[in-house]
Motif scaffolding. Structure first.
Motif, short mmCIF file in Angstrom:
data_model
loop_
_atom_site.label_atom_id
_atom_site.label_comp_id
_atom_site.label_asym_id
_atom_site.label_seq_id
_atom_site.Cartn_x
_atom_site.Cartn_y
_atom_site.Cartn_z
N VAL A 64 0.76 -1.34 -0.11
CA VAL A 64 0.05 0.08 0.12
C VAL A 64 0.91 1.25 0.07
CG1 VAL A 64 -1.94 -0.97 1.36
CG2 VAL A 64 -0.20 -0.07 2.44
N PRO A 65 0.34 2.27 -0.54
CA PRO A 65 1.47 3.59 -0.66
C PRO A 65 1.46 4.18 0.70
CG PRO A 65 -0.98 3.52 -1.85
CD PRO A 65 -0.91 2.48 -1.41
N PHE A 66 2.68 4.64 0.93
CA PHE A 66 2.81 5.44 2.27
C PHE A 66 3.75 6.54 2.02
CE2 PHE A 66 5.89 1.89 2.46
CZ PHE A 66 6.99 2.41 3.07
N THR A 67 3.90 7.54 2.94
CA THR A 67 5.01 8.45 3.08
C THR A 67 5.62 8.55 4.22
OG1 THR A 67 3.60 10.40 3.74
CG2 THR A 67 3.56 10.09 1.30
N ALA A 68 6.87 9.23 4.30
CA ALA A 68 7.34 9.32 5.56
C ALA A 68 6.42 9.94 6.68
CB ALA A 68 8.68 10.28 5.56
N LEU A 69 5.44 10.78 6.34
CA LEU A 69 4.69 11.27 7.46
C LEU A 69 3.79 10.32 7.89
CD1 LEU A 69 3.64 14.83 5.72
CD2 LEU A 69 5.36 14.27 7.83
N THR A 70 3.33 9.36 7.17
CA THR A 70 2.41 8.31 7.64
C THR A 70 3.03 7.26 8.35
OG1 THR A 70 2.27 7.33 5.55
CG2 THR A 70 0.69 8.88 5.54
N LEU A 71 4.28 7.18 8.55
CA LEU A 71 5.08 6.14 9.14
C LEU A 71 5.06 6.52 10.69
CD1 LEU A 71 7.93 5.30 6.68
CD2 LEU A 71 5.64 3.97 7.25
N THR A 72 4.90 5.62 11.59
CA THR A 72 4.79 5.81 13.32
C THR A 72 6.36 5.54 13.65
OG1 THR A 72 3.95 3.69 13.55
CG2 THR A 72 2.57 5.64 13.48
N ASP A 73 6.98 4.36 12.98
CA ASP A 73 8.24 3.95 13.81
C ASP A 73 9.38 5.23 13.35
OD1 ASP A 73 10.10 1.62 14.81
OD2 ASP A 73 10.94 2.41 13.14
N PRO A 74 10.13 5.60 14.19
CA PRO A 74 10.93 6.68 13.83
C PRO A 74 12.26 6.10 12.78
CG PRO A 74 11.03 6.36 16.31
CD PRO A 74 10.15 5.44 15.74
N GLU A 75 12.91 5.11 13.10
CA GLU A 75 13.65 4.41 12.25
C GLU A 75 13.28 4.22 10.83
OE1 GLU A 75 17.50 3.53 11.42
OE2 GLU A 75 16.67 4.24 13.60
N ASP A 76 12.11 4.04 10.64
CA ASP A 76 11.40 3.74 9.38
C ASP A 76 11.04 5.17 8.61
OD1 ASP A 76 11.23 1.27 9.54
OD2 ASP A 76 8.79 1.15 10.03
N ARG A 77 10.86 6.14 9.57
CA ARG A 77 10.71 7.58 9.04
C ARG A 77 12.13 8.22 8.42
NH1 ARG A 77 7.18 11.99 11.82
NH2 ARG A 77 5.16 11.27 11.56
N ARG A 78 13.14 7.73 9.04
CA ARG A 78 14.50 8.07 8.72
C ARG A 78 14.75 7.55 7.48
NH1 ARG A 78 16.10 8.86 14.00
NH2 ARG A 78 16.46 6.72 14.29
#
Ligand code: HEM
Length: 388
Positions: free
Chosen positions: A152-166
């Motif tokens: 499914v599509p996602f962006t950095a903003l929709t991720l909750t895990d900080p490591e994933d966001r980085r």
């Protein structure tokens, strides 16, 4: 504007004469004095002469017996028919206006065994919205974007895990291929291929831009596998500088990046990437030398010089791949035109920094190298003892 038949081509005779004489067509932006490239489509002086003479002689049709057979196109792919097509499982809704964050979609390959990819091509569904796509390989043991949703599509903003966001802003995962407007699909030389380990996912990083109309995109990647295990593995590396500041109005601002090859590698191709203020880009080899006065200095050997055009982001494949020893220093230099004289400049009064949007800038000199088949990117960056 296809030129596949006489009838289609005739109305453009004068434009063809002008475009070929001025060398704006076929599109190619490398300085012909530097390097030889296998995908250089430039016409010879004799070929240009033929087209000019044809247009000047009222564009005759020629003999019916010389008409070439019609071309057969395979479902819009430029590569031959792919062995496998992987489509983003879900369409990405695109708004009519505003910035769109980099959008990711993780696509499982479901490969039960290791695969080697000889050719690959991204087929965008919505060309007019796609600024670039980078397709990464995520091996099963990689922690990159590990908690992000799959399919499914996602962006950095929709991720909750900080490591994933980085991870949505930076990764050292290997690139399978980069698509940008004007780029051609990747086909690696014989006995060289990109490696996709069993159980890998492909991670599509899509940069969409809004164009006034709401739409959606569900792009695909087509893969052609090697017929046998190749001798060498292709890695995509990059020379990057992300801490420049381009002053407002600067007409010729220079930004440089350097890197030293940690191990031996065979240099295959280049893909310079900047945004709308990009003007020139070059790759050089830098060698330490002793000057005539006995003092240490540098000798610079240019490998590629490009008059950069944002709408034509092409790769430049060396006609002769070049062996480079561990310790070789590579340099990429980019020049930006942030003045009003640049017709593509979105804002000549802006101070410009690295950023993901088109009105920001980037400085990335991608280049492909071939290394022994068993070496992955992490191992490539471990210096062997004795390598400086
Ligand atoms: C010998 C080969 C080619 C010839 C004779 C040719 C000829 C032309 C001509 C006459 C034009 C219109 C220029 C004008 O309006 O003044 C044009 C535009 C264009 N051509 Fe080609 N072309 C060639 C190869 C290519 C190739 C290989 C590509 C794609 C990879 C390409 C893509 C385009 C595009 C996208 C435009 C529109 C450009 C723009 O509006 O900025 N052409 N070409």
């Amino acid at each position: 504007m296809p030129f596949e038949s006489y009838e289609e081509t005739l109305p453009f005779a004068a434009a063809i004469r002008r475009a070929t004489q001025e060398k704006t067509m076929p599109p190619w932006f490398a300085d012909p004095k530097v390097g030889k490239f296998s995908n250089d489509p430039s016409l010879t002086a004799a070929e240009i002469g033929t087209l000019v003479a044809w247009a000047g002689a009222k564009s005759p049709a020629g003999e019916a017996k010389d008409v070439p057979l019609p071309r057969h196109w395979t479902e819009s792919w430029s590569i031959p028919r792919p062995d496998l097509v992987l489509k983003m499982p879900q369409a990405v809704p695109l708004p009519a206006n505003g910035d769109i964050e980099y959008t990711y979609e993780i696509v499982p390959t479901n490969f039960k065994e290791n695969r080697w990819v000889q050719m690959a091509e991204v087929l965008p569904e919505r060309h007019s919205n796609l600024h670039h796509a980078v397709v990464y390989v995520r091996p099963p043991d990689s922690n990159w974007l590990r908690h992000a949703p799959v399919g499914v599509p996602f962006t950095a903003l929709t991720l909750t895990d900080p490591e994933d966001r980085r991870g949505a802003h930076w990764t050292d995962s290997d690139v399978l291929l980069v698509y940008a407007p004007g780029s051609s699909p990747d086909a690696w030389p014989d006995k060289m291929a990109k490696f996709v380990p069993a159980g890998s996912d492909l991670v599509f990083q899509m940069h969409y831009t809004a164009n006034g109309r709401a739409a959606s995109d569900q792009s695909s990647i087509g893969l052609i596998f090697s017929k046998y295990v190749p001798e060498q593995r292709v890695l995509t590396l990059q020379l990057t500088n992300d801490h420049f500041v381009i002053p407002p109005g600067a007409p010729d601002y220079r930004v440089e990046a350097r890197g030293t090859l940690p191990n031996d590698a065979v240099l295959l191709s280049f893909l310079p990437h900047m945004h709308l203020r990009g003007k020139r880009f070059e790759y050089n080899l830098i060698r330490k030398i002793l000057g005539a006065d006995g003092k240490p200095g540098y000798a610079i050997e240019p490998l590629l010089r490009v008059n950069y055009h944002f709408h034509w982001q092409m790769s430049y494949r060396l006609a002769e791949p070049r062996f480079l020893k561990a310790g070789t220093e590579l340099q990429a230099v980019a020049w930006y035109d942030n003045s009003k004289a640049n017709p593509h400049n979105p804002d000549a009064d802006a101070e410009v920094h690295w950023g993901e949007q088109t009105y920001d800038e980037m400085m990335v000199g991608f280049f492909d190298v071939a290394v022994p088949a068993g070496v992955d990117k992490q191992h490539f960056f471990m210096r062997k003892q004795g390598n400086n």
